[in-house]
Write an enzyme that holds these catalytic residues in place. Structure first.
Site, PDB file in Angstrom:
ATOM      1  N   ASN A  13       0.852  -1.190   0.000  1.00  0.00           N
ATOM      2  CA  ASN A  13       0.000   0.000   0.000  1.00  0.00           C
ATOM      3  C   ASN A  13       0.885   1.236   0.000  1.00  0.00           C
ATOM      4  O   ASN A  13       1.895   1.280   0.700  1.00  0.00           O
ATOM      5  CB  ASN A  13      -0.893   0.044   1.239  1.00  0.00           C
ATOM      6  CG  ASN A  13      -2.027  -0.947   1.208  1.00  0.00           C
ATOM      7  OD1 ASN A  13      -2.238  -1.681   2.160  1.00  0.00           O
ATOM      8  ND2 ASN A  13      -2.772  -1.004   0.117  1.00  0.00           N
ATOM      9  N   CYS A  74      -6.063   2.071   9.525  1.00  0.00           N
ATOM     10  CA  CYS A  74      -5.385   1.442   8.392  1.00  0.00           C
ATOM     11  C   CYS A  74      -4.100   0.820   8.924  1.00  0.00           C
ATOM     12  O   CYS A  74      -3.225   1.535   9.431  1.00  0.00           O
ATOM     13  CB  CYS A  74      -5.082   2.470   7.301  1.00  0.00           C
ATOM     14  SG  CYS A  74      -4.094   1.823   5.939  1.00  0.00           S
ATOM     15  N   ASN A  76      -1.428  -0.839   7.438  1.00  0.00           N
ATOM     16  CA  ASN A  76      -0.191  -0.443   6.766  1.00  0.00           C
ATOM     17  C   ASN A  76       0.058   1.055   6.898  1.00  0.00           C
ATOM     18  O   ASN A  76       1.214   1.501   6.973  1.00  0.00           O
ATOM     19  CB  ASN A  76      -0.227  -0.865   5.302  1.00  0.00           C
ATOM     20  CG  ASN A  76       0.094  -2.334   5.109  1.00  0.00           C
ATOM     21  OD1 ASN A  76       0.861  -2.913   5.866  1.00  0.00           O
ATOM     22  ND2 ASN A  76      -0.483  -2.946   4.085  1.00  0.00           N
ATOM     23  N   ASN A 183     -14.992  -3.817   3.602  1.00  0.00           N
ATOM     24  CA  ASN A 183     -13.943  -4.266   2.700  1.00  0.00           C
ATOM     25  C   ASN A 183     -14.181  -5.747   2.433  1.00  0.00           C
ATOM     26  O   ASN A 183     -14.760  -6.452   3.270  1.00  0.00           O
ATOM     27  CB  ASN A 183     -12.567  -4.066   3.330  1.00  0.00           C
ATOM     28  CG  ASN A 183     -12.289  -2.612   3.671  1.00  0.00           C
ATOM     29  OD1 ASN A 183     -11.971  -1.809   2.820  1.00  0.00           O
ATOM     30  ND2 ASN A 183     -12.423  -2.272   4.953  1.00  0.00           N
ATOM     31  N   GLU A 201     -11.116  -2.752  -1.610  1.00  0.00           N
ATOM     32  CA  GLU A 201     -11.146  -1.785  -0.512  1.00  0.00           C
ATOM     33  C   GLU A 201     -12.234  -0.750  -0.721  1.00  0.00           C
ATOM     34  O   GLU A 201     -12.293  -0.075  -1.756  1.00  0.00           O
ATOM     35  CB  GLU A 201      -9.793  -1.086  -0.365  1.00  0.00           C
ATOM     36  CG  GLU A 201      -8.731  -1.945   0.290  1.00  0.00           C
ATOM     37  CD  GLU A 201      -7.631  -1.128   0.943  1.00  0.00           C
ATOM     38  OE1 GLU A 201      -7.956  -0.171   1.680  1.00  0.00           O
ATOM     39  OE2 GLU A 201      -6.458  -1.438   0.704  1.00  0.00           O
ATOM     40  N   ARG A 202     -13.100  -0.607   0.285  1.00  0.00           N
ATOM     41  CA  ARG A 202     -14.081   0.473   0.258  1.00  0.00           C
ATOM     42  C   ARG A 202     -13.326   1.797   0.390  1.00  0.00           C
ATOM     43  O   ARG A 202     -12.254   1.873   1.005  1.00  0.00           O
ATOM     44  CB  ARG A 202     -15.101   0.321   1.394  1.00  0.00           C
ATOM     45  CG  ARG A 202     -14.508   0.455   2.763  1.00  0.00           C
ATOM     46  CD  ARG A 202     -15.510   0.547   3.882  1.00  0.00           C
ATOM     47  NE  ARG A 202     -14.762   0.929   5.082  1.00  0.00           N
ATOM     48  CZ  ARG A 202     -15.315   1.350   6.193  1.00  0.00           C
ATOM     49  NH1 ARG A 202     -16.624   1.448   6.300  1.00  0.00           N
ATOM     50  NH2 ARG A 202     -14.567   1.688   7.231  1.00  0.00           N
ATOM     51  N   CYS A 211      -3.413  -4.885   1.977  1.00  0.00           N
ATOM     52  CA  CYS A 211      -4.256  -4.322   3.033  1.00  0.00           C
ATOM     53  C   CYS A 211      -3.863  -4.961   4.353  1.00  0.00           C
ATOM     54  O   CYS A 211      -4.018  -6.180   4.534  1.00  0.00           O
ATOM     55  CB  CYS A 211      -5.735  -4.568   2.742  1.00  0.00           C
ATOM     56  SG  CYS A 211      -6.836  -3.910   4.020  1.00  0.00           S
ATOM     57  N   THR A 213      -5.100  -4.430   7.595  1.00  0.00           N
ATOM     58  CA  THR A 213      -6.226  -4.903   8.403  1.00  0.00           C
ATOM     59  C   THR A 213      -6.896  -6.098   7.740  1.00  0.00           C
ATOM     60  O   THR A 213      -7.432  -6.977   8.426  1.00  0.00           O
ATOM     61  CB  THR A 213      -7.251  -3.782   8.621  1.00  0.00           C
ATOM     62  OG1 THR A 213      -7.632  -3.221   7.357  1.00  0.00           O
ATOM     63  CG2 THR A 213      -6.697  -2.688   9.532  1.00  0.00           C
TER      64      THR A 213
END
Length: 275
Positions: A13, A74, A76, A183, A201-202, A211, A213
């Protein structure tokens, strides 16, 4: 108006980091977010990390998506934040762990080996393992949980050919997950200690390379359903760097969850912006 920023990435990311701890008054508007995150025509990123002073933690982290919405957390992005304030302290940090204030709660992070960060996650909540949905003519089990932000895990056999954007968009807007949405993480079990992962990802509203999480959510669900046998679990995002998820599983309950990610500083720069 000139806006100074640092471009960073963690696990695949990438983020635009804007530091407001020392009097920077730049306003992050939805229009700026849409333009700054647009790839090929601007800086390009999965999101913007806004760092502010905190009265209780080392830093306050606000996370903004390319569509202008603000995310609760988030993984990352928090890892990037930990390395950034280690490299750019405005006051001495005497503890081994860095504390980060987010909308999802306080996170603790430890910077290791210059560019690896181990992040203590919030306790998973809102767990629902009794949902199903039909995708491509097949019924799939849906595993929902919140690891700082909401995630829905779907185990698939053919991850490479899974239509992530199409199926992810369908699940993201299901009534079961309204009003905030979810997500959507498509997972293939690689071994009893490794997973492959693709994520819709939303806020980005399409597949992203990685991602944090989502990797944590995938590992937790895989552990609770017996698909992986021990910690840590290596998670291999479709386009990013491997992530490691550490946890304790005792009588079906997950505790002491950590995300470990490789963090890089890409470059520093400034951009002109006028709303």
């Amino acid at each position: 108006m000139k806006i100074e920023f640092t471009k960073m990435s963690a696990g695949g990311n990438d983020f635009i980091v804007i530091d407001r701890r020392e009097g920077n008054t730049v306003e992050v508007t939805p229009a700026f977010l849409r333009e700054a995150c647009r790839r090929k025509f601007s800086i390009g990123a999965d999101g913007v990390l806004l760092l502010e002073n905190s009265t209780s933690e080392d830093v306050r982290l606000r996370i903004f998506n390319p569509d202008g919405s603000e995310a609760e957390m988030c993984g990352n992005g928090a890892c990037c934040t930990a390395l950034y304030i280690t490299l750019n302290p405005i006051h001495p940090i005497e503890r081994q762990c860095i504390t980060i204030n987010t909308k999802a709660g306080t996170l603790e992070a430890e910077v290791r080996d210059e560019n690896r960060v181990k992040l203590k996650m919030t306790t998973p909540k809102d767990i629902k393992f009794d949902l199903k949905a039909e995708l491509g003519g097949t019924e799939y089990a849906l595993y929902f949980l919140n690891t700082g932000v909401p995630h829905t895990i779907i185990f698939v056999e053919d991850l490479r050919n899974t239509p992530v954007d199409e199926w992810g968009r369908k699940i993201r807007y299901l009534r079961d997950f309204s009003p905030d949405g979810t997500n959507v993480d498509f997972v293939k079990v690689k071994s009893d200690e490794a997973l492959d992962l693709r994520v819709y990802e939303r806020g980005v509203e399409k597949e992203t390379f990685s991602c944090g999480t989502g990797a944590v959510a995938a590992a937790i669900v895989a552990a609770k359903t017996g698909k992986v046998k021990k910690s840590p679990v290596s998670v291999y995002p479709h386009g990013g760097l491997p992530l490691r998820v550490h946890f304790r599983l005792l009588r079906g309950e997950i505790t002491d969850t950590y995300l470990e990610s490789e963090v890089r500083v890409s470059y520093r720069g400034e951009t002109e912006w006028q709303d």
